[in-house]
Design an enzyme around this catalytic site. Structure first.
Site, PDB file in Angstrom:
ATOM      1  N   CYS A 170       0.568  -1.257   0.083  1.00 21.79           N
ATOM      2  CA  CYS A 170       0.083   0.124  -0.058  1.00 21.79           C
ATOM      3  C   CYS A 170       0.876   1.285   0.072  1.00 21.79           C
ATOM      4  CB  CYS A 170      -1.004   0.154   1.202  1.00 21.79           C
ATOM      5  SG  CYS A 170      -0.294  -0.760   2.477  1.00 21.79           S
TER       6      CYS A 170
ATOM      7  N   ARG B  42       7.588 -11.316   5.039  1.00 20.05           N
ATOM      8  CA  ARG B  42       7.590 -11.124   6.348  1.00 20.05           C
ATOM      9  C   ARG B  42       8.433 -12.175   7.116  1.00 20.05           C
ATOM     10  NH1 ARG B  42       1.259  -9.318   7.062  1.00 20.05           N
ATOM     11  NH2 ARG B  42       1.641  -7.737   5.308  1.00 20.05           N
TER      12      ARG B  42
ATOM     13  N   GLN C 246       0.171 -11.305  -2.525  1.00 24.06           N
ATOM     14  CA  GLN C 246      -1.028 -10.550  -2.012  1.00 24.06           C
ATOM     15  C   GLN C 246      -1.990 -10.320  -3.355  1.00 24.06           C
ATOM     16  OE1 GLN C 246      -0.004  -7.118   0.075  1.00 24.06           O
ATOM     17  NE2 GLN C 246      -0.284  -8.105   2.093  1.00 24.06           N
TER      18      GLN C 246
ATOM     19  N   ASP D  91      -3.800  -7.643  -4.200  1.00 21.95           N
ATOM     20  CA  ASP D  91      -3.843  -6.326  -3.579  1.00 21.95           C
ATOM     21  C   ASP D  91      -4.361  -5.426  -4.394  1.00 21.95           C
ATOM     22  OD1 ASP D  91      -3.359  -4.894  -1.149  1.00 21.95           O
ATOM     23  OD2 ASP D  91      -1.284  -4.790  -1.631  1.00 21.95           O
TER      24      ASP D  91
ATOM     25  N   HIS E 222      -6.147  -0.946  -4.348  1.00 26.81           N
ATOM     26  CA  HIS E 222      -6.417   0.097  -3.462  1.00 26.81           C
ATOM     27  C   HIS E 222      -6.945   1.323  -4.142  1.00 26.81           C
ATOM     28  CE1 HIS E 222      -2.698  -1.678  -1.436  1.00 26.81           C
ATOM     29  NE2 HIS E 222      -3.371  -1.394  -0.456  1.00 26.81           N
TER      30      HIS E 222
ATOM     31  N   LYS F 167     -14.098  -1.445   8.717  1.00 31.75           N
ATOM     32  CA  LYS F 167     -13.602  -2.303   7.418  1.00 31.75           C
ATOM     33  C   LYS F 167     -14.844  -3.239   7.690  1.00 31.75           C
ATOM     34  CE  LYS F 167     -10.423  -4.887  10.416  1.00 31.75           C
ATOM     35  NZ  LYS F 167      -9.356  -5.910  10.467  1.00 31.75           N
TER      36      LYS F 167
ATOM     37  N   HIS G 111      -8.638  -0.132   1.245  1.00 31.26           N
ATOM     38  CA  HIS G 111      -7.601  -1.030   0.863  1.00 31.26           C
ATOM     39  C   HIS G 111      -8.695  -2.160   0.731  1.00 31.26           C
ATOM     40  CE1 HIS G 111      -4.013   0.342   2.972  1.00 31.26           C
ATOM     41  NE2 HIS G 111      -5.015   1.003   3.607  1.00 31.26           N
TER      42      HIS G 111
END
Length: 585
Positions: free
Chosen positions: A279, A308, A326, A328, A330, A417, A463
């Protein structure tokens, strides 16, 4: 009602953790660390000079029965922070003492303890009213493991005993049966059998390698999501795998994820890290040029790997890995565009999970994750904007007729969320898709757009994840379908099986027709008997296999065997194609 049951279960499981710790103290003079309620049960960490093994679990449970039988009241005791620290020092509870001293540093005035019989320890609760409320036939100690204090490998290794607990013996028995079925469906076992992924000691734990079939499944998931969301104006972007640490220091992730970051050492003096999320990168694409209100909303999407540094002991097949792919996306928009944009995300989620037959009443619910009304200070951003955002998400949930529940305290610090909670085939709850509002990151990165009056405004960032981590999602799908994926997600959809050499030419004709129609089809023309070919197709969980023999050649038909419906008999290739079209490829 569900909330009340869950709260009662949490009290039961938390109380059992304390009862087990009391038993460990009675038997081995063990020193307690932490002991929470967890999904399906509880655990407690402790330190003991005497080595405790699986063989001791029976003895520990027997001691727990004694404590339960005595029906000790479980009393909540509030003390001043100094009184609490003094008591923990007297008992030599070095681990909870460390936690209490940290609370004192944070200027906490009071701490709570829970007492049952001779056992007392610092704890927030909640607990049952007495040990006698536990049904002795409805819990089981399951295993013992090692656990670093505070999950830090630089700290001492403690022991941890896990248990499962329910309100009734019937629920415990059902849980045991579910575990037997879960073992059959374990994605690590099926992933190997179906040749989907592997791990290598030379590469390292938590770093999966996907085979051609496993990679195809990943691509099918990505393509399906991309096809659905493309109509809503999402544009693909691409970002690098490393970044200067400055990016995450500005976003706030450095402070939050600092211990989980992989650092990159090169010739440059600049400090680089491998990205743990994407992000912040997307904010910099947005910030690369002036934005007008006419340009909004701007929707970026990509499928990218993040990394990670998870603890080795927490890595579980694909469910918990160090390299995370991910799904992902946005969205940058104005506050008055939130409703439409989140509504579009819900539509994508709905269509995608309908293709998996999971978006059905009773099989999922949605957590409307909002602020903790008792601790508003821990959330950043304008309170009025929060109020509007929470009410907007609730309005969307009502409009879309989602089975939602407001869950206080589950909002991220940067915004509320919608978290989609799906049940798998065994009834286990999995949080998969999400739509999260973010007021903070656009402010941190000083993102702007010019409104219709020429004023500079800060956009809202949304997100969104449809599948989330592809590795975890594939693990869930393998276990949900027991490896028998729906037609559109199966690496091999159809296999053509000629009985003998005399049938190979017609089998190849059928194979070519299906291949031309863009089905993932294989021709098994090995010189093996039909029974062996059929068994192989069943083991590999292929949705359809077509048998070709004398009768099929004579009538210009195919005999269709379905993985899910059994023998469907003879039909023309045209009728079979119509059937596949209805099923959705």
């Amino acid at each position: 009602m569900r909330k009340n049951n869950q709260e009662q279960l949490e009290k039961l499981r938390h109380s059992l953790a304390h009862i087990m710790m009391q038993a460990l103290e009675n038997l081995y003079k063990a020193v307690p660390a932490i002991g929470p309620a967890i999904e399906d049960g509880f655990y407690h960490d402790f330190d003991s000079e005497q080595k405790i093994t699986e063989a001791d679990l029976k003895k520990i449970k027997k001691e727990m029965f004694k404590i339960i039988s005595k029906d000790f009241p479980i009393e909540k005791i509030t003390m001043s922070i100094d009184e609490g620290i003094k008591l923990l020092k007297e008992k030599n509870y070095v681990y909870t003492l460390e936690l209490a001293e940290e609370l004192k540093e944070k200027r906490e005035k009071e701490i709570t303890f829970y007492k049952q019989g001779d056992f007392i320890n610092m704890c927030k609760g909640p607990h049952l009213k007495s040990t006698g409320e536990v049904n002795m036939e409805a819990f089981k100690l399951t295993k013992i493991a090692g656990a670093y204090w505070r999950n830090d490998e630089n700290n001492k290794m403690l022991s941890r005993i896990y248990g499962v607990a329910f309100e009734t013996p019937e629920e415990l028995e059902n849980y045991k049966l579910m575990l037997v079925e879960a073992e059959k469906r374990d994605h690590r076992k099926l992933g190997k059998e179906l040749d989907l992924f592997t791990f290598s000691d030379l590469i390292g734990p938590g770093l999966p390698l996907f085979t051609p079939k496993g990679t195809l499944i990943r691509d099918l998931i990505i393509d399906k999501i991309q096809k659905i969301q493309k109509v809503y104006g999402y544009q693909r972007v691409d970002i690098p795998h490393i970044t200067k640490s400055d990016l995450y220091k500005k976003s706030g992730h450095w402070e939050k994820f600092g211990d989980e970051l992989f650092k990159v050492k090169g010739k440059s003096e600049t400090e680089f890290v491998i990205k743990p999320m994407s992000c912040p990168h997307h904010t910099q694409i947005y910030a690369s040029k002036p934005v007008s209100y006419k340009d909004l909303p701007i929707r970026y999407v990509e499928t990218t790997k993040v990394y990670r540094d998870e603890q080795a002991g927490e890595l579980i097949g694909l469910a918990r890995v160090r390299s995370i792919t991910q799904d992902d996306g946005h969205v940058f928009c104005s506050p008055d565009q939130i409703e439409e944009e989140v509504g579009n995300i819900v539509n994508v989620i709905k269509e995608f999970y309908q293709s998996l037959d999971m978006f059905k009443e009773g099989d999922f619910w949605v957590s409307l994750s909002v602020r903790d009304s008792k601790d508003l200070g821990k959330y950043l951003g304008d309170e009025k904007l929060w109020d509007k955002a929470e009410s907007t998400l609730e309005k969307i949930a009502k409009k879309e007729k989602l089975p939602y529940k407001r869950v206080e305290g589950e909002a991220a610090f940067y915004g509320p969320k919608l978290d989609f909670m799906f049940k798998d085939a065994l009834g286990r709850e999995r949080q998969l898709a999400t739509a999260q509002l973010d007021f903070i990151m656009p402010e941190r990165f000083e993102l702007e757009y010019t409104d219709k009056d020429g004023l500079k405004k800060t956009p809202v960032m949304i997100h969104r994840a449809i599948a989330g981590s592809l590795e975890r999602f594939i693990a869930v799908m393998i276990e949900h379908f027991a490896g028998a994926f729906p037609l559109w997600l199966s690496p091999v959809q159809i296999r053509v099986l000629p009985i003998t050499d005399a049938h190979k030419e017609y089998a190849k004709e059928i194979f070519e027709i299906l291949k031309e129609k863009d089905f993932r089809v294989e021709l098994d023309d090995d010189n093996e008997n039909l029974g062996k070919k059929i068994r192989k197709s069943k083991v590999e969980k292929i949705p359809y296999f077509l048998v070709i023999g004398d009768e099929e050649i004579k009538t210009k038909t195919i005999t269709v065997e379905s993985r899910d419906q059994g023998n469907l008999g003879q039909m023309s290739i045209e009728d079979f194609l119509k059937k596949l079209e209805k099923e959705g490829k």
